[in-house]
Design an enzyme around this catalytic site. Structure first.
Site, PDB file in Angstrom:
ATOM      1  N   ASP A 188       0.853  -1.180   0.000  1.00 23.65           N
ATOM      2  CA  ASP A 188       0.000   0.000   0.000  1.00 23.65           C
ATOM      3  C   ASP A 188       0.895   1.238   0.000  1.00 23.65           C
ATOM      4  O   ASP A 188       1.657   1.469   0.932  1.00 23.65           O
ATOM      5  CB  ASP A 188      -0.883  -0.031   1.249  1.00 23.65           C
ATOM      6  CG  ASP A 188      -1.774   1.179   1.322  1.00 23.65           C
ATOM      7  OD1 ASP A 188      -2.387   1.492   0.289  1.00 23.65           O
ATOM      8  OD2 ASP A 188      -1.846   1.817   2.377  1.00 23.65           O
TER       9      ASP A 188
ATOM     10  N   THR B 142      -2.811   5.523  -4.163  1.00 17.53           N
ATOM     11  CA  THR B 142      -1.758   6.258  -3.475  1.00 17.53           C
ATOM     12  C   THR B 142      -0.400   6.005  -4.116  1.00 17.53           C
ATOM     13  O   THR B 142       0.472   6.848  -4.058  1.00 17.53           O
ATOM     14  CB  THR B 142      -1.700   5.849  -1.993  1.00 17.53           C
ATOM     15  OG1 THR B 142      -1.672   4.446  -1.925  1.00 17.53           O
ATOM     16  CG2 THR B 142      -2.896   6.360  -1.261  1.00 17.53           C
ATOM     17  N   THR B 143      -0.231   4.828  -4.707  1.00 16.65           N
ATOM     18  CA  THR B 143       1.037   4.560  -5.376  1.00 16.65           C
ATOM     19  C   THR B 143       1.064   5.265  -6.726  1.00 16.65           C
ATOM     20  O   THR B 143       2.032   5.940  -7.070  1.00 16.65           O
ATOM     21  CB  THR B 143       1.235   3.052  -5.590  1.00 16.65           C
ATOM     22  OG1 THR B 143       0.957   2.387  -4.374  1.00 16.65           O
ATOM     23  CG2 THR B 143       2.634   2.750  -6.027  1.00 16.65           C
TER      24      THR B 143
ATOM     25  N   ASP C 222      -8.851   0.225   1.740  1.00 18.92           N
ATOM     26  CA  ASP C 222      -8.747   0.927   0.464  1.00 18.92           C
ATOM     27  C   ASP C 222      -9.995   0.690  -0.370  1.00 18.92           C
ATOM     28  O   ASP C 222     -10.602   1.615  -0.902  1.00 18.92           O
ATOM     29  CB  ASP C 222      -7.531   0.433  -0.334  1.00 18.92           C
ATOM     30  CG  ASP C 222      -6.243   1.052   0.168  1.00 18.92           C
ATOM     31  OD1 ASP C 222      -6.294   1.740   1.199  1.00 18.92           O
ATOM     32  OD2 ASP C 222      -5.196   0.838  -0.467  1.00 18.92           O
TER      33      ASP C 222
END
Lengths: 530, 535
Positions: free
Chosen positions: A65, A98-99, A391
């Site tokens: 994550d 988020t990545t 998520d």
């Protein structure tokens, strides 16, 4: 003529600065290093990272994550800090992507670096990037499909989105199970984005696929000793009051006695006071009493005698959730039973999960609440599963509000990139070069995904581009088989909000970093002076 | 430092060992001027719509990215005394005007740079100062003669928006200038008293929030407090709220004088218990009786009091900060009440709507107080992709607010894009010919220094700076119009009137005055004594 002609030092001792090219270089190096670090976790075949905490070497986290990784690495490069910040905001706001947001920003900066080597002014690059971003956003809005009309449809799409999200996480093998779990619990919320009423309980033991949704609410606590293990038609009082020893809160008061008999009297009075309080609580006509604070033996025994089941030390979040679920209010004074709203539940019983005893509240007033019980063989797996599930839940909850989807598997990126390239053809000047660079950065994302999966990425993505040029605009990279194929058929669908957040935040951060031509570091704070 | 007396014996005036470092005369002046120039050069790249930003890393490693001159200088940890003076200078401009904090430093630096060559010619520094003084007077006169007036009223504020846009153009928010300029002007107009030409700045609250983009920044007719209601089950929305503002805690009283209360019998224990229970009841009863529907408290609540508030249907907020309390008091017309017993219906404030809102997927909540009885309080909620963008957005909006305020106070404007500087420089050149003596040189130096800002502007915009500036100079002289400036954004015209780029007259005059003053002050110094090795 000693000092006059030396360059004047104007900053404090210990402070340093980097100027123009140096500053830019250090920004690029920092930001790109960070995005390279994290880019290997992108996509369904991305790798995980072990994060070890500096204080306790045994305490390690395994995750892919982005937000979790970035928030736990310690970094001093200011540009890298900006990237960490955007991934955090993406996490807060949307929950996933988020990545990708960091990777896209990193790719944009890589392209910008090349342009700066070609002597293009950063402001010109920014102008081009902005134009490109607006075009990409427009295109993104165009291709987004709205599924708000048909509820059945929506459910189907939600599941697909959840599967896409989980396919990049540890949950991949069981993504269908977890997608079902997530969709079901989100639909219970009925449009609210308050994820608090979905409780995730982690219990080691068993397998990930044995995770399930528990109807109602499960509290990780035990019932009082010697009290019934099953209560039907429960009337619940949720309280936040001290049940250990109830001090009088007048400041400055203290007990002074001059003989042990008096001490005994006061003690007796104290006991009575507690019992009176218990009596008042019982007078509410309840059969279950849940308190946030400890319940001592004396009141517990009193409750047992009066047929009231007591549960102590439910933590604060637990209490808030309980009051939400059962519909009772959190009570701290007990003088007006008629004014208090009690919570209700059809059945409260003690259940066993693995080897732990838990309390289950079912048939609650608020049917929106539910508990997802995660099973897994180790703490690390459970933690990672929880993060992944969170998520998914976050994205789905936003999706219910704004049910727009786009195609995943690199398809959307290629569409946006091609829209930018089209527009660049009609733009003259150096801006054109910057726009093309933006498009290239977008195409890097499917390349990285394919790369992480171990395929000949450049080959695949160029095939993908050609098929888009031929008009197959629903094609993407199938990383499971290493082929270019129709994403619509594969059912890889992503949320519009995630993509939009990625695009906007990455370009905002890039712009911010590009605008900088000077970095000043203050001297680090002196430690251990006193 | 050694001197010899009449008999040839040395004696010491200042102990010239390792503890002291000393520069005198022209050396001192040069060192000072160099230091000032270093700071000015550092700021030069931030001027104009295409200026660059700086990253500042503070003592704890926190990152600030900004383009605001005052902020850069303030956080720069400067040690050199002259550089410190320049920091003060930009601070002075910030306090007075709020905008133009970069240009003032660049201009002061240029004045000193020009004086360097005058010094080499052997002109005495105080002569240079006098010349600068005179030149500054002439420049200010000229400014007043070329200024324009802009007209606006509550309905038509388009001209104000244009001015705000000029200020915002150089900041990171420039992508959304239209929207943010409009918000800033509306905010100022909401609190402005146009007749008295007064703007109460403390009635505008800037609240930052990460998430979304800068484009989603909004103006709220009311106040936002970053808090939530004290009990999760309190209603989230109250219409036509009557607000009680309390600065006493919902806890048993704590007399400030030291005291002890001894309990030695059961009876006393019982009494004390009763008193305690009654306290809570009395507090909440008093609040309820006053007719309040929302309670805002500066202090904390006891659990029991909290529950009583819920039971009495009094939504309450605890730990509201002192500044917020004051703002709310002004907005809603409430009186700040320090004791429960003094709460009366008259002292309550009124607001059309009080709501608790949550943002994003995190459970961060904020309370919005809207439609206050005294609508004169507004909040600008700045949103942005990350913390640094939000902070920079806040600073930029603050500048825009200042510009708007200055225009309301004084609606005279001059044209931006370097136009005024060039025009003043031309005027000074003309004037210098009629002045006798050495002062002529200083006046010409002043006129040259004025060009530093347009030159920086042009070079930041990627133009051939000297060429661009001399072209404008020619054009201004030929057509005798003061509104030609540098076309930074390549819009195809150098007419700043058409481009709607303008600054406030007050701000410009202030810039000239402050910079001249600073240059004079630094020129006057001829001796630097400082202890060394004491850090």
């Amino acid at each position: 003529m000693s000092e006059a002609y030396q360059p004047a030092r104007i900053l404090n001792q210990g402070s340093t600065q980097e100027k123009a090219e140096g500053a830019r270089l250090s920004n690029f190096v920092g930001a790109i290093a960070l995005s390279d670090l994290i880019s290997t976790t992108l996509g369904p075949k991305g790798m995980d990272k072990i994060l070890q905490s500096p204080s306790n070497l045994l305490d390690s986290t395994i995750t892919n994550d982005g937000a979790t990784i970035l928030s736990s690495i310690q970094i001093s490069n200011p540009a890298a800090k900006i990237l960490i910040e955007i991934s955090k905001v993406q996490d807060d706001e949307i929950g996933d992507g988020t990545t990708s947001v960091v990777v896209l920003a990193g790719e944009l900066l890589k392209e910008a670096e090349k342009l700066i080597h070609k002597r293009i002014h950063p402001q010109t690059i920014i102008k081009g990037f902005r134009l490109a971003k607006n075009i990409a956003l427009k295109k993104l809005k165009e291709i987004a499909q709205d599924h708000s009309e048909n509820e059945e449809d929506l459910k189907k799409y939600l599941k697909k989105i959840a599967m896409t999200i989980f396919s990049t996480k540890i949950l991949t093998p069981y993504k269908s199970i977890f997608a079902d779990l997530a969709v079901e619990s989100i639909l219970r919320l009925k449009g609210s984005t308050n994820l608090e009423s979905i409780q995730i309980l982690k219990k080691t033991g068993g397998l990930l696929k044995e995770s399930y949704i528990e109807e109602g609410f499960v509290l990780d606590k035990k019932l009082g000793v010697g009290q019934p293990k099953r209560i039907e038609n429960a009337k619940i009082l949720v309280a936040n009051t001290s049940m250990d020893y109830d001090k009088i809160k007048i400041f400055g008061s203290r007990v002074v006695v001059n003989s042990s008999s008096k001490l005994a009297e006061i003690e007796e009075e104290e006991k009575k006071k507690m019992l009176r309080k218990c009596q008042k609580i019982v007078d509410h006509g309840i059969n279950v009493f849940i308190n946030r604070q400890l319940i001592y033996n004396l009141p517990e025994q009193f409750f047992t005698d009066h047929g009231v089941v007591s549960i102590e030390h439910a933590d604060f979040a637990g209490i808030e959730r309980l009051s939400l679920v059962t519909g009772g209010e959190i009570v701290s004074t007990f003088d007006h039973p008629e004014l208090v709203t009690l919570g209700t539940a059809k059945v409260i019983e003690e259940i066993m999960i693995g080897e732990d005893k838990l309390i289950r509240f079912s048939g609650c007033k608020e049917p929106s609440a539910c508990t997802i019980i995660l099973r897994g063989s180790s703490k690390q797996i459970l933690d990672e599963a929880e993060r992944s599930l969170h998520d998914g839940l976050a994205v789905l909850s936003q999706m219910v509000k704004n049910p727009k989807t786009v195609l995943g598997a690199g398809c959307t990126e290629i569409i946006m990139a091609q829209a930018i390239e089209e527009a660049a053809k009609e733009t003259s000047g150096k801006i054109q070069i910057a726009m093309e660079a933006f498009a290239r950065a977008l195409t890097r994302i499917p390349i990285i995904i394919a790369n992480n999966a171990g395929y000949d990425a450049e080959q695949l993505v160029s095939e993908l581009k050609t098929s888009h040029y031929k008009g197959n605009t629903t094609f993407g990279v199938d990383v499971m088989n290493g082929k270019v194929c129709d994403v619509q058929e594969l059912g890889i669908i992503e949320s519009f909000l995630v993509k939009k957040g990625m695009l906007l935040k990455a370009s905002e951060a890039t712009e911010m970093i590009l605008r900088v031509d000077h970095i000043m570091y203050s001297a680090p704070r002196q430690r251990g002076m006193n | 430092m050694l001197r010899y007396d009449s008999s040839g014996k040395p004696f010491i005036i200042i102990r010239d060992q390792d503890q002291k470092e000393r520069l005198t005369g022209s050396e001192a002046r040069k060192a000072n001027i160099l230091a000032a120039m270093t700071v000015a050069n550092l700021m030069k790249t931030s001027i104009g719509p295409l200026g660059m930003d700086k990253i500042l890393v503070d003592q704890d490693g926190e990152v600030t990215a900004t383009n605001d001159g005052a902020t850069i200088l303030k956080n720069m940890q400067v040690e050199n005394p002259i550089a410190k003076l320049l920091v003060e200078l930009s601070q002075g401009q910030d306090d007075e005007i709020g905008d133009g904090t970069t240009s003032v430093v660049v201009f002061a630096g240029a004045l000193l740079e020009e004086s360097l060559s005058l010094l080499e010619k052997g002109i005495h520094p105080s002569k240079i100062s006098e010349g600068y003084e005179k030149a500054c007077d002439i420049a200010v006169q000229h400014l007043i003669s070329i200024c324009d007036k802009i007209e606006f009223d509550k309905e038509d504020c388009s001209s104000l928006i244009k001015a705000a846009k000029t200020s915002l153009g150089s900041k990171i928010v420039n992508q959304y200038t239209d929207k943010i300029a409009k918000i800033s002007v509306e905010a100022v107009l909401a609190v402005a008293d146009l007749e008295r030409k007064d703007v109460r700045f403390d009635l505008i609250k800037l609240e930052g929030k990460t998430g979304g983009t800068l484009g989603q920044t909004e103006l709220i007719d009311g106040i936002i407090i970053p808090k939530n209601f004290s009990h999760p089950q309190m209603p989230k929305q109250i219409k036509n709220a009557k607000i009680a503002i309390l600065t006493c805690p919902f806890e048993p009283p704590k007399p400030k004088t030291g005291h002890k209360l001894d309990i030695d019998s059961v009876k006393k224990y019982k009494e004390l218990l009763e008193i305690e229970q009654n306290y809570f009841k009395k507090m909440t009863d008093l609040v309820k009786k006053s007719g309040a529907t929302v309670v805002l408290c500066q202090w904390g609540f006891d659990d029991e009091a909290n529950h009583l508030l819920l039971q009495k249907e009094l939504p309450a907020v605890r730990w509201v900060s002192g500044t917020d309390i004051e703002l709310i008091a002004i907005a809603t017309g409430a009186r700040i009440v320090p004791r429960f017993s003094e709460l009366t219906p008259k002292k309550l404030g009124k607001a059309g709507m009080v709501t608790e809102k949550s943002l994003g997927t995190t459970d961060e909540k904020m309370i919005v107080i809207e439609k206050c009885s005294n609508t004169k309080t507004v909040t600008i909620l700045v949103k942005g992709g990350n913390k640094m963008v939000v902070e920079e957005g806040k600073r930029s909006i603050h500048d825009a607010l200042c510009v708007t305020r200055n225009l309301i106070k004084d609606n005279r404007i001059v044209y931006g894009g370097g136009a005024v500087e060039i025009s003043c420089s031309v005027a000074l050149n003309k004037a210098s010919k009629e002045i006798k003596g050495i002062e002529q040189y200083s006046i010409r130096a002043f006129s040259q220094a004025l060009l530093s800002v347009p030159i920086a502007l042009a070079s930041n915009s990627g133009l051939n700076s000297l060429e661009a500036v001399s072209e404008i100079q020619l054009k201004q002289m030929k057509e005798e119009k003061p509104f030609f400036g540098i076309d930074c954004l390549s819009k195809g015209t150098s007419n700043m009137k058409e481009q709607n780029v303008f600054d406030t007259l007050r701000g410009k005059i202030q810039q000239f005055l402050l910079a001249t003053q600073m240059a004079k002050m630094i020129l006057k110094i001829d001796d630097i004594i400082r202890p060394t090795g004491q850090y």
